[in-house]
Design a protein around this motif. Structure first.
Motif, PDB file in Angstrom:
ATOM      1  N   ARG A  77       0.858  -1.190   0.000  1.00  0.00           N
ATOM      2  CA  ARG A  77       0.000   0.000   0.000  1.00  0.00           C
ATOM      3  C   ARG A  77       0.884   1.226   0.000  1.00  0.00           C
ATOM      4  NH1 ARG A  77      -0.857  -1.372   5.568  1.00  0.00           N
ATOM      5  NH2 ARG A  77      -2.608  -2.652   4.925  1.00  0.00           N
ATOM      6  N   ARG A  78       0.325   2.308  -0.487  1.00  0.00           N
ATOM      7  CA  ARG A  78       1.034   3.588  -0.501  1.00  0.00           C
ATOM      8  C   ARG A  78       0.440   4.504   0.556  1.00  0.00           C
ATOM      9  NH1 ARG A  78       0.891   4.257  -6.957  1.00  0.00           N
ATOM     10  NH2 ARG A  78      -0.957   3.025  -6.599  1.00  0.00           N
ATOM     11  N   LYS A  79       1.321   5.279   1.167  1.00  0.00           N
ATOM     12  CA  LYS A  79       0.900   6.232   2.186  1.00  0.00           C
ATOM     13  C   LYS A  79       1.718   7.507   1.996  1.00  0.00           C
ATOM     14  CE  LYS A  79       0.797   6.878   7.166  1.00  0.00           C
ATOM     15  NZ  LYS A  79       1.231   6.358   8.444  1.00  0.00           N
ATOM     16  N   VAL A  80       1.044   8.635   2.092  1.00  0.00           N
ATOM     17  CA  VAL A  80       1.755   9.910   1.993  1.00  0.00           C
ATOM     18  C   VAL A  80       2.697  10.030   3.179  1.00  0.00           C
ATOM     19  CG1 VAL A  80       1.494  12.417   1.982  1.00  0.00           C
ATOM     20  CG2 VAL A  80      -0.121  10.996   0.714  1.00  0.00           C
ATOM     21  N   ASP A  81       3.936  10.414   2.903  1.00  0.00           N
ATOM     22  CA  ASP A  81       4.940  10.586   3.952  1.00  0.00           C
ATOM     23  C   ASP A  81       4.542  11.788   4.806  1.00  0.00           C
ATOM     24  OD1 ASP A  81       7.159  11.050   5.532  1.00  0.00           O
ATOM     25  OD2 ASP A  81       8.594  10.888   3.874  1.00  0.00           O
ATOM     26  N   PRO A  82       4.277  11.588   6.102  1.00  0.00           N
ATOM     27  CA  PRO A  82       3.866  12.706   6.952  1.00  0.00           C
ATOM     28  C   PRO A  82       4.961  13.774   7.098  1.00  0.00           C
ATOM     29  CG  PRO A  82       4.181  10.721   8.257  1.00  0.00           C
ATOM     30  CD  PRO A  82       4.337  10.323   6.827  1.00  0.00           C
ATOM     31  N   MET A  83       6.214  13.392   6.892  1.00  0.00           N
ATOM     32  CA  MET A  83       7.328  14.336   7.015  1.00  0.00           C
ATOM     33  C   MET A  83       7.498  15.181   5.746  1.00  0.00           C
ATOM     34  SD  MET A  83       8.245  13.684  10.038  1.00  0.00           S
ATOM     35  CE  MET A  83       9.830  14.395  10.278  1.00  0.00           C
ATOM     36  N   ASP A  84       7.119  14.615   4.596  1.00  0.00           N
ATOM     37  CA  ASP A  84       7.240  15.313   3.309  1.00  0.00           C
ATOM     38  C   ASP A  84       6.045  14.905   2.466  1.00  0.00           C
ATOM     39  OD1 ASP A  84       7.809  16.354   0.827  1.00  0.00           O
ATOM     40  OD2 ASP A  84       9.760  15.371   0.622  1.00  0.00           O
ATOM     41  N   ARG A  85       5.015  15.705   2.492  1.00  0.00           N
ATOM     42  CA  ARG A  85       3.742  15.342   1.862  1.00  0.00           C
ATOM     43  C   ARG A  85       3.855  15.177   0.344  1.00  0.00           C
ATOM     44  NH1 ARG A  85      -0.237  14.328   4.726  1.00  0.00           N
ATOM     45  NH2 ARG A  85      -1.794  14.975   3.214  1.00  0.00           N
ATOM     46  N   ARG A  86       4.992  15.559  -0.241  1.00  0.00           N
ATOM     47  CA  ARG A  86       5.193  15.351  -1.684  1.00  0.00           C
ATOM     48  C   ARG A  86       5.633  13.923  -1.974  1.00  0.00           C
ATOM     49  NH1 ARG A  86       9.731  19.528  -2.508  1.00  0.00           N
ATOM     50  NH2 ARG A  86      10.235  18.498  -0.569  1.00  0.00           N
TER      51      ARG A  86
END
Length: 134
Positions: A77-86
């Motif tokens: 699964r993919r998850k947006v990186d909370p440290m770098d939303r890009r």
């Protein structure tokens, strides 16, 4: 002590493993999808689309397509990186862990089924060489 396999044995194990994966009920992954899956599960993360593309030397859209399929199958699964939303982090799943366990079992069985000699009864070149040697 582990016995070293020769290249013909390794290719035989790979073939038997792929055939078993294709024949069984469950996901049928392309080589690219399998490469992405194994990279995510067998190497330390965190894994990103950009990082996987660099490691596998393929384009980011190719990784995205492979991850789309792995996501449909709940193998990753993919998850947006909370440290770098890009950035998007690829995560392992319980179903993916089970698939890897099954794959290891299939490979172990394939390894046991592969003859230890390099000449195969189904290989015409080996059979022909054997007849000429007699």
């Amino acid at each position: 002590m582990a016995v070293q396999s020769n290249p013909d044995q390794l290719v035989g194990i790979l073939r038997d493993t792929v055939v078993a994966l294709v024949r069984r009920d469950g996901p049928d992954l392309s080589a690219r999808q399998l490469g992405v899956f194994l990279t995510v599960y067998l190497t330390d993360g965190p894994h990103t689309v950009r990082g996987l593309a660099a490691e596998l030397n393929v384009s980011k859209p190719a990784i995205t397509r492979a991850l789309d399929r792995l996501g449909e199958l709940d193998l990753a699964r993919r998850k947006v990186d909370p440290m770098d939303r890009r950035s998007v982090i690829v995560q392992r799943t319980l179903k993916g862990t089970a698939f890897l366990r099954d794959m290891r079992q299939i490979m172990a069985e394939a390894e046991g089924a592969v003859p230890s000699s390099t000449a195969s009864a189904n290989d015409p070149a080996s059979s022909e060489a054997g007849r000429r040697a007699s």
